[in-house]
Design a protein around this motif. Structure first.
Motif, mmCIF file in Angstrom:
data_model
loop_
_atom_site.group_PDB
_atom_site.id
_atom_site.type_symbol
_atom_site.label_atom_id
_atom_site.label_comp_id
_atom_site.label_asym_id
_atom_site.label_seq_id
_atom_site.Cartn_x
_atom_site.Cartn_y
_atom_site.Cartn_z
ATOM 1 N N ALA A 123 24.053 22.286 50.176
ATOM 2 C CA ALA A 123 24.553 22.848 51.433
ATOM 3 C C ALA A 123 24.462 24.364 51.439
ATOM 4 O O ALA A 123 24.136 24.984 52.463
ATOM 5 C CB ALA A 123 25.998 22.405 51.661
ATOM 6 N N ILE A 124 24.738 24.980 50.304
ATOM 7 C CA ILE A 124 24.730 26.442 50.208
ATOM 8 C C ILE A 124 23.350 27.010 50.506
ATOM 9 O O ILE A 124 23.218 28.051 51.162
ATOM 10 C CB ILE A 124 25.226 26.880 48.816
ATOM 11 C CG1 ILE A 124 26.750 26.669 48.704
ATOM 12 C CG2 ILE A 124 24.874 28.335 48.529
ATOM 13 C CD1 ILE A 124 27.301 26.855 47.317
ATOM 14 N N VAL A 125 22.296 26.331 50.047
ATOM 15 C CA VAL A 125 20.935 26.864 50.228
ATOM 16 C C VAL A 125 20.197 26.184 51.375
ATOM 17 O O VAL A 125 18.985 26.321 51.501
ATOM 18 C CB VAL A 125 20.109 26.717 48.918
ATOM 19 C CG1 VAL A 125 20.740 27.495 47.792
ATOM 20 C CG2 VAL A 125 19.957 25.246 48.521
ATOM 21 N N SER A 126 20.921 25.473 52.249
ATOM 22 C CA SER A 126 20.260 24.634 53.256
ATOM 23 C C SER A 126 19.781 25.374 54.489
ATOM 24 O O SER A 126 18.894 24.897 55.192
ATOM 25 C CB SER A 126 21.205 23.508 53.688
ATOM 26 O OG SER A 126 22.379 24.052 54.282
ATOM 27 N N SER A 127 20.351 26.536 54.794
ATOM 28 C CA SER A 127 20.003 27.199 56.058
ATOM 29 C C SER A 127 19.008 28.328 55.840
ATOM 30 O O SER A 127 19.053 29.029 54.823
ATOM 31 C CB SER A 127 21.261 27.754 56.734
ATOM 32 O OG SER A 127 21.782 28.835 56.004
ATOM 33 N N THR A 128 18.098 28.476 56.800
ATOM 34 C CA THR A 128 17.204 29.626 56.767
ATOM 35 C C THR A 128 18.008 30.877 57.115
ATOM 36 O O THR A 128 19.048 30.798 57.768
ATOM 37 C CB THR A 128 16.041 29.468 57.750
ATOM 38 O OG1 THR A 128 16.568 29.273 59.066
ATOM 39 C CG2 THR A 128 15.184 28.279 57.378
#
Length: 579
Positions: A123-128
């Motif tokens: 979740a922490i690295v999921s968004s651009t």
């Protein structure tokens, strides 16, 4: 001590600014340069500054991201939502969830973590990241077709609520040992998106009305926009909504309304956004301890590889298939899943909550961001060239000065610099063909000002000042384009030898050019053909009709108004939509 700290901060910022031109020469994202300088200044680098104040890092991160998103919103045109809103929202919600799930499963296998903690890592690295996307798309001089650029910009500005929602829900689940109610989690999602959208749109309109009502010193208008945006950001955050989404939408509202001193606002906020990015990446570089990354290097690279090569492409394919994107566009959008400051800021949540494995999550997030900027960021421009996603663009004015005087309407003084190969051969002023209602105020050459005559030759290095309205900016930008006349992206070579109206029929084309086009109703207009093939046509969309290739040159809404025609395309007996 305070003086030494200020000296150190000033030196870091100055060094970052002075070294920024190096990034374009070696093809390295400037954000990566800021990050590297912060790491070198930290306790493991020559600077030797011990810095582990995660609370300050969290505060600076939120403030900087708010300023960056406000600037990105100010530059997002309303027309972008016509082609980019639905696919971007799909990517920003379902796409983020898919990315988080697949990356979390990889982390579960690699690090032997509890499943909830591994999913939290995903979740922490999921968004651009908006900071990375805006700076790379705008700073590299890339002019992508509207379908791709709009989707990427809107997605990066609107996907934070989903990533924050997943992070907070999983963090709460871990802290409560799995006792977080489902309805409470769903309500958090509704709060994040609902209050973010409502607060952003309302806040933007109220701020626009305030700006147009009050009389201020011109320099105060950009400051009022910045301070008002921060009020919206903090206010929506305090109500439990997404302040990031709210301030981005406030910027979109302001940038698409007639507000006082908008060009000056944009110019100042460009500098503020760069300052925010420098401060953000410098402090994030200071927070990390490079020696702690050594043991995580291999698994961190594997997580980054899964994210870049598997999770992001699957998310793009799963969410964009209903929207008529071509294969080339999907490949590029998959590759521009840039990770930047947002994952590192989100990684501060578990550190500040004090959960087990928190520092592991922070260090892995940092590894992923480093790999993303280094691998994806450096290959962005070459990939866009290779996939042929660029469209011809004009030259932005060096200065835009709004008159903002009674009786002047919305006219501005625009100053264009004649640069590039196109202007190395002098061009008589009479051949410039200024549009109607545009007047040349003067030409600056070697510090001298003069009014050009019909035979005056304009050459490289001249500054041409014109009076025009903002609605004529695109036309003026193309008029003063820097591309050489033999450029691969020159209008004639890109769009074709002839220009047709979008309401011309297939039968008209067959009759006028003496060709046979099978597979189309002769009564169909070219605009209708493009709409059936592309859904929401954008400039640069291509369509093959028998022996010819058509290229969209201008659109108005979903209607194609101008079409380029290339007669030298290879023949084909069936319709081929280029993809």
């Amino acid at each position: 001590m305070t003086t030494d700290l200020l000296l150190f901060i000033g030196l870091l910022l100055s060094l970052s600014i002075l070294l920024s031109p190096l990034s374009s020469r070696i093809g390295m994202p400037v954000l990566l340069l800021f990050l590297a300088i912060g790491m070198l200044a930290g306790e493991d680098g020559p600077g030797g500054l011990p810095f582990n104040d995660f609370g300050t890092g969290f505060l600076v991160g939120n403030l900087a991201l708010a300023i960056i998103l406000l600037d990105g919103g100010l530059r997002t045109r309303r027309e972008s939502f016509r082609v980019g809103l639905k696919p971007a929202l799909s990517l920003a919600t379902v796409g983020v969830a898919i990315t988080a799930g697949l990356t979390g499963l990889a982390a579960f296998w690699l690090f032997d973590l509890p499943l909830a903690v591994a999913l939290l890592m995903g979740a922490i690295v999921s968004s651009t990241d908006a900071a990375a996307v805006f700076s790379l798309l705008q700073g590299r001089g890339l002019h992508l077709n509207d379908r791709v650029s709009a989707t990427l910009e809107i997605e990066s500005g609107s996907n934070d609520p989903m990533a924050i929602f997943l992070t907070l829900v999983l963090l709460s689940f871990i802290q409560s040992s799995g006792q977080t109610p489902l309805l409470e989690s769903l309500w958090l999602l509704v709060q994040q998106f609902g209050l973010g959208v409502a607060g952003g749109l309302l806040g933007g309109r109220l701020l626009a009305a305030l700006i147009n009502r009050v009389q201020l010193v011109p320099a105060f208008y950009p400051l009022l926009v910045a301070s008002g945006g921060l009020v919206v950001f903090a206010g929506i955050n305090s109500l439990g909504g997404s302040g990031f989404l709210a301030i981005y939408l406030s910027g979109v509202v302001l940038g698409n309304r007639r507000i006082r001193m908008l060009p000056a606002v944009l110019q100042m906020h460009d500098g503020l956004a760069w300052l925010a990015q420098m401060a953000l990446f410098l402090i994030l570089g200071l927070l990390v301890t490079p020696s702690e990354l050594v043991d995580l290097l291999i698994p961190g690279l594997v997580v980054a590889a899964v994210l870049i090569l598997l999770a992001r492409p699957i998310a793009v394919l799963a969410t964009l298939w209903p929207f008529g994107f071509h294969a080339r566009e999907k490949v590029f959008i998959s590759w521009v899943g840039l990770r930047g400051a947002v994952p590192i800021v989100l990684a501060l949540f578990p550190v500040m909550a004090g959960i087990e494995h928190a520092h592991l999550l922070f260090n892995v997030a940092f590894c992923v961001v480093l790999v993303s900027l280094l691998v994806q960021g450096t290959t962005l421009a070459p990939l866009a060239h290779r996939l042929r996603l660029e469209v011809p663009s004009g030259q932005e004015p060096r200065r835009r000065l709004p008159l903002d005087l009674p009786g002047s309407g919305d006219h501005e003084l625009m100053v264009f610099e004649l640069t590039g190969e196109r202007w190395r051969e002098p061009l008589p002023f009479s051949e410039l063909n200024l549009p109607r209602h545009v007047i040349c105020a003067g030409v600056f050459r070697d510090s001298e000002l003069f009014h050009p005559g019909a035979e005056t030759e304009l050459a490289e290095g001249d500054l041409v000042a014109v009076m025009a309205s903002p609605g004529q900016l695109d036309e003026m930008s193309k008029l003063f384009d820097t591309h050489p006349r033999t450029s691969p992206l020159e209008d004639r070579q890109f769009f074709g030898e002839f220009v047709l109206n979008g309401d011309a029929t297939v039968g008209d084309v067959e009759l006028f050019y003496g060709i046979d086009i099978s597979g189309y109703d002769p009564g169909d207009t070219l605009s209708e053909c493009f709409r059936r093939a592309h859904g929401h046509p954008v400039v640069g969309d291509k369509l093959r009709m028998g022996p010819i290739k058509l290229v969209v040159k201008a659109v108005s809404g979903d209607a194609v108004t101008r079409v380029g025609l290339n007669l030298h395309s290879r023949s084909t007996n069936a319709q081929i939509t280029e993809s």
